[in-house]
Design a protein around this motif. Structure first.
Motif, PDB file in Angstrom:
ATOM      1  N   ASP A 151       0.838  -1.192   0.000  1.00  0.00           N
ATOM      2  CA  ASP A 151       0.000   0.000   0.000  1.00  0.00           C
ATOM      3  C   ASP A 151       0.879   1.250   0.000  1.00  0.00           C
ATOM      4  N   PRO A 152       0.704   2.161  -0.976  1.00  0.00           N
ATOM      5  CA  PRO A 152       1.545   3.368  -1.003  1.00  0.00           C
ATOM      6  C   PRO A 152       1.328   4.286   0.193  1.00  0.00           C
ATOM      7  N   LEU A 153       0.186   4.138   0.881  1.00  0.00           N
ATOM      8  CA  LEU A 153      -0.095   4.952   2.067  1.00  0.00           C
ATOM      9  C   LEU A 153       0.053   4.118   3.345  1.00  0.00           C
ATOM     10  N   PHE A 154       0.895   3.106   3.299  1.00  0.00           N
ATOM     11  CA  PHE A 154       1.035   2.193   4.433  1.00  0.00           C
ATOM     12  C   PHE A 154       1.401   2.940   5.718  1.00  0.00           C
ATOM     13  N   ILE A 155       2.419   3.789   5.677  1.00  0.00           N
ATOM     14  CA  ILE A 155       2.887   4.471   6.883  1.00  0.00           C
ATOM     15  C   ILE A 155       1.796   5.374   7.448  1.00  0.00           C
ATOM     16  N   GLU A 156       1.114   6.121   6.569  1.00  0.00           N
ATOM     17  CA  GLU A 156       0.066   7.029   7.040  1.00  0.00           C
ATOM     18  C   GLU A 156      -1.082   6.258   7.690  1.00  0.00           C
ATOM     19  N   LYS A 157      -1.476   5.132   7.090  1.00  0.00           N
ATOM     20  CA  LYS A 157      -2.582   4.353   7.635  1.00  0.00           C
ATOM     21  C   LYS A 157      -2.206   3.696   8.958  1.00  0.00           C
ATOM     22  N   VAL A 158      -0.970   3.217   9.071  1.00  0.00           N
ATOM     23  CA  VAL A 158      -0.524   2.629  10.337  1.00  0.00           C
ATOM     24  C   VAL A 158      -0.575   3.674  11.446  1.00  0.00           C
ATOM     25  N   ARG A 159      -0.050   4.856  11.171  1.00  0.00           N
ATOM     26  CA  ARG A 159      -0.054   5.904  12.193  1.00  0.00           C
ATOM     27  C   ARG A 159      -1.479   6.314  12.563  1.00  0.00           C
ATOM     28  N   ASP A 160      -2.355   6.354  11.576  1.00  0.00           N
ATOM     29  CA  ASP A 160      -3.741   6.743  11.822  1.00  0.00           C
ATOM     30  C   ASP A 160      -4.439   5.743  12.742  1.00  0.00           C
ATOM     31  N   ILE A 161      -4.365   4.446  12.411  1.00  0.00           N
ATOM     32  CA  ILE A 161      -5.102   3.433  13.178  1.00  0.00           C
ATOM     33  C   ILE A 161      -4.469   3.198  14.543  1.00  0.00           C
ATOM     34  N   VAL A 162      -3.146   3.123  14.608  1.00  0.00           N
ATOM     35  CA  VAL A 162      -2.493   2.934  15.908  1.00  0.00           C
ATOM     36  C   VAL A 162      -2.766   4.130  16.810  1.00  0.00           C
ATOM     37  N   GLY A 163      -2.840   5.318  16.211  1.00  0.00           N
ATOM     38  CA  GLY A 163      -3.187   6.503  16.999  1.00  0.00           C
ATOM     39  C   GLY A 163      -4.564   6.395  17.614  1.00  0.00           C
ATOM     40  N   LEU A 164      -5.529   5.799  16.882  1.00  0.00           N
ATOM     41  CA  LEU A 164      -6.866   5.586  17.438  1.00  0.00           C
ATOM     42  C   LEU A 164      -6.822   4.641  18.632  1.00  0.00           C
ATOM     43  N   TYR A 165      -5.971   3.592  18.546  1.00  0.00           N
ATOM     44  CA  TYR A 165      -5.894   2.623  19.632  1.00  0.00           C
ATOM     45  C   TYR A 165      -5.231   3.210  20.882  1.00  0.00           C
ATOM     46  N   LEU A 166      -4.128   3.922  20.682  1.00  0.00           N
ATOM     47  CA  LEU A 166      -3.346   4.407  21.820  1.00  0.00           C
ATOM     48  C   LEU A 166      -3.896   5.705  22.395  1.00  0.00           C
ATOM     49  N   ASN A 167      -4.526   6.518  21.567  1.00  0.00           N
ATOM     50  CA  ASN A 167      -5.037   7.814  22.024  1.00  0.00           C
ATOM     51  C   ASN A 167      -6.394   8.071  21.394  1.00  0.00           C
ATOM     52  N   VAL A 283     -14.466   6.704   8.667  1.00  0.00           N
ATOM     53  CA  VAL A 283     -13.919   5.410   8.248  1.00  0.00           C
ATOM     54  C   VAL A 283     -12.398   5.494   8.169  1.00  0.00           C
ATOM     55  N   HIS A 284     -11.738   4.470   8.709  1.00  0.00           N
ATOM     56  CA  HIS A 284     -10.275   4.360   8.664  1.00  0.00           C
ATOM     57  C   HIS A 284      -9.945   2.988   8.062  1.00  0.00           C
ATOM     58  N   PHE A 285      -9.413   2.985   6.856  1.00  0.00           N
ATOM     59  CA  PHE A 285      -9.096   1.725   6.186  1.00  0.00           C
ATOM     60  C   PHE A 285      -7.688   1.264   6.567  1.00  0.00           C
ATOM     61  N   THR A 335     -13.665  -7.897  28.001  1.00  0.00           N
ATOM     62  CA  THR A 335     -12.275  -7.559  28.323  1.00  0.00           C
ATOM     63  C   THR A 335     -11.620  -6.973  27.076  1.00  0.00           C
ATOM     64  N   PRO A 336     -11.222  -5.718  27.110  1.00  0.00           N
ATOM     65  CA  PRO A 336     -10.631  -5.116  25.906  1.00  0.00           C
ATOM     66  C   PRO A 336      -9.231  -5.662  25.641  1.00  0.00           C
ATOM     67  N   PHE A 337      -8.869  -5.699  24.373  1.00  0.00           N
ATOM     68  CA  PHE A 337      -7.499  -6.021  23.990  1.00  0.00           C
ATOM     69  C   PHE A 337      -6.668  -4.747  24.130  1.00  0.00           C
ATOM     70  N   ILE A 338      -5.517  -4.859  24.737  1.00  0.00           N
ATOM     71  CA  ILE A 338      -4.664  -3.692  24.983  1.00  0.00           C
ATOM     72  C   ILE A 338      -3.576  -3.633  23.914  1.00  0.00           C
ATOM     73  N   TRP A 339      -3.625  -2.600  23.095  1.00  0.00           N
ATOM     74  CA  TRP A 339      -2.607  -2.399  22.063  1.00  0.00           C
ATOM     75  C   TRP A 339      -1.415  -1.686  22.692  1.00  0.00           C
ATOM     76  N   THR A 340      -0.219  -2.241  22.534  1.00  0.00           N
ATOM     77  CA  THR A 340       0.967  -1.692  23.197  1.00  0.00           C
ATOM     78  C   THR A 340       1.999  -1.111  22.250  1.00  0.00           C
ATOM     79  N   LYS A 341       2.051  -1.577  21.023  1.00  0.00           N
ATOM     80  CA  LYS A 341       3.085  -1.120  20.089  1.00  0.00           C
ATOM     81  C   LYS A 341       2.721   0.251  19.515  1.00  0.00           C
ATOM     82  N   THR A 342       3.686   1.163  19.516  1.00  0.00           N
ATOM     83  CA  THR A 342       3.482   2.439  18.847  1.00  0.00           C
ATOM     84  C   THR A 342       3.715   2.267  17.345  1.00  0.00           C
TER      85      THR A 342
END
Length: 362
Positions: A151-167, A283-285, A335-342
């Motif tokens: 995916d050409p937007l791989f980095i942007e999408k990872v930061r977007d979704i992980v940001g939703l999980y952590l914050n 929506v966040h793909f 019981t929620p799953f806890i996402w730990t990786k940034t």
């Protein structure tokens, strides 16, 4: 008049004294070698074995042993002597050749070596091959799969979704949504033999199919609750119905962030019109080939492990009832799953993996 063997004087050269001091201070020096160096340094100060033994908390015989070993062989005398035992039969050269064969060749009749086939090829015993493989962490019988996202937007999408999980955003829900499709209602052709002392549970390898169903699920990342709905078909029409179920289940005053994969039913005109009429939905793909970013996949894995893999269902309705029971159990004590990786941790790990496979030439 004192009787006994006279103690010869112990004198050190500057190089010997410098080396001994390094051995006593260097963190990686073996403790036994460091202690022997301290013995020699104190003996070089003209102290008797009795005095050195008292200062270091050793016996006089131990101090005398290493004094004489140093006088006899100097620094080399402080190292441990080779232990008794049978000499090595397999040389370093043979081990190197064995590893080269393992990593850089294949047998003519198979895709990978076994211990016995490589033993025949190398002239060593299969036990020797097994020991070498174990020592170097080689497991020829195992294989794992992987796929890197393009995916050409791989980095942007990872930061977007992980940001939703952590914050997660304020006054909003984050729902991980996906479908587990083509779940088969399987019945064994013969009765199950249950677990009992000395015997594992047994079931026949063949089965009878009684139809399939699809599970639509939305996992609330903050609470662990799951909104679920089974459908006999898997089209955008069914997905829109599930969106209606989500809309009826979440509070009206909250924004809703949906984490979705790139399946075609999520992007049809029907779904786009549904979302356009409801601006509180965002929506966040996930990146392509990166379903592991969607937390609901972890819940699907638990469903498979606890209900589906060993379940016996004589009809599609029985299967759907089993899924609904598991949904009820999940939501009774969520019981929620806890996402730990940034995002930085994930991207750095992928960078190391890409570097490793590029070095191997693949």
């Amino acid at each position: 008049m004192a009787i006994g063997r006279p103690i010869p004087a112990l004198e050190l050269t500057e190089a010997e004294q410098r080396t001994l001091w390094q051995w006593t201070r260097r963190p990686k020096t073996a403790q036994a070698l460091a202690m022997r160096a301290r013995i020699v340094l104190r003996c070089a100060e003209g102290k008797t074995n009795t005095v050195v033994a008292a200062e270091l908390g050793l016996t006089k015989d131990t101090v005398g042993k290493w004094r004489w070993r140093f006088l006899d062989r100097r620094l080399d005398g402080l190292f441990d002597e080779p232990r008794s035992g049978a000499p090595r039969i397999v040389t370093d050269t043979q081990i190197e050749e064995l590893l080269t064969l393992t990593l850089e060749s294949t047998p003519h009749d198979a895709t990978h070596w076994s211990t016995r086939s490589l033993a025949r090829r190398s002239g060593l015993s299969h036990m020797t091959v097994a020991r070498v493989w174990r020592a170097f962490g080689l497991q020829q019988h195992r294989t794992e799969s992987f796929k890197l996202s393009t995916d050409p937007l791989f980095i942007e999408k990872v930061r977007d979704i992980v940001g939703l999980y952590l914050n997660p955003p304020d006054r909003a829900l984050v729902l991980c949504v996906n479908e587990k499709t083509q779940i088969q209602a399987l019945d064994r052709t013969q009765p199950l033999l249950p677990l009992r002392p000395g015997q594992v549970e047994r079931h026949t390898h063949d089965y009878v199919r009684h139809g399939t169903t699809s599970l639509f699920a939305a996992l609330d990342t903050q609470t662990g609750r799951v909104i679920g709905q089974t459908q006999r078909r898997h089209r955008s029409v069914e997905f829109r119905k599930f969106l209606d179920t989500i809309n009826a289940s979440v509070p009206a005053g909250l924004d809703v962030h949906l984490v979705l994969d790139n399946y075609g039913t999520h992007k049809t005109a029907l779904i786009q019109r549904w979302l356009a009429k409801r601006p509180r939905y965002h929506v966040h793909f996930t990146p392509t080939s990166a379903s592991w970013l969607n937390l609901v996949e972890r819940w699907f894995a638990l469903l498979t492990q606890k209900q589906l893999r060993r379940g016996v269902h004589r009809s599609t309705r029985e299967l759907e009832e089993a899924i609904e029971r598991y949904l009820a159990v999940t939501n009774a004590e969520p019981t929620p799953f806890i996402w730990t990786k940034t995002a930085d941790d994930i991207l750095a790990s992928l960078a190391r993996f890409c570097q490793r496979i590029s070095v191997t030439g693949h």
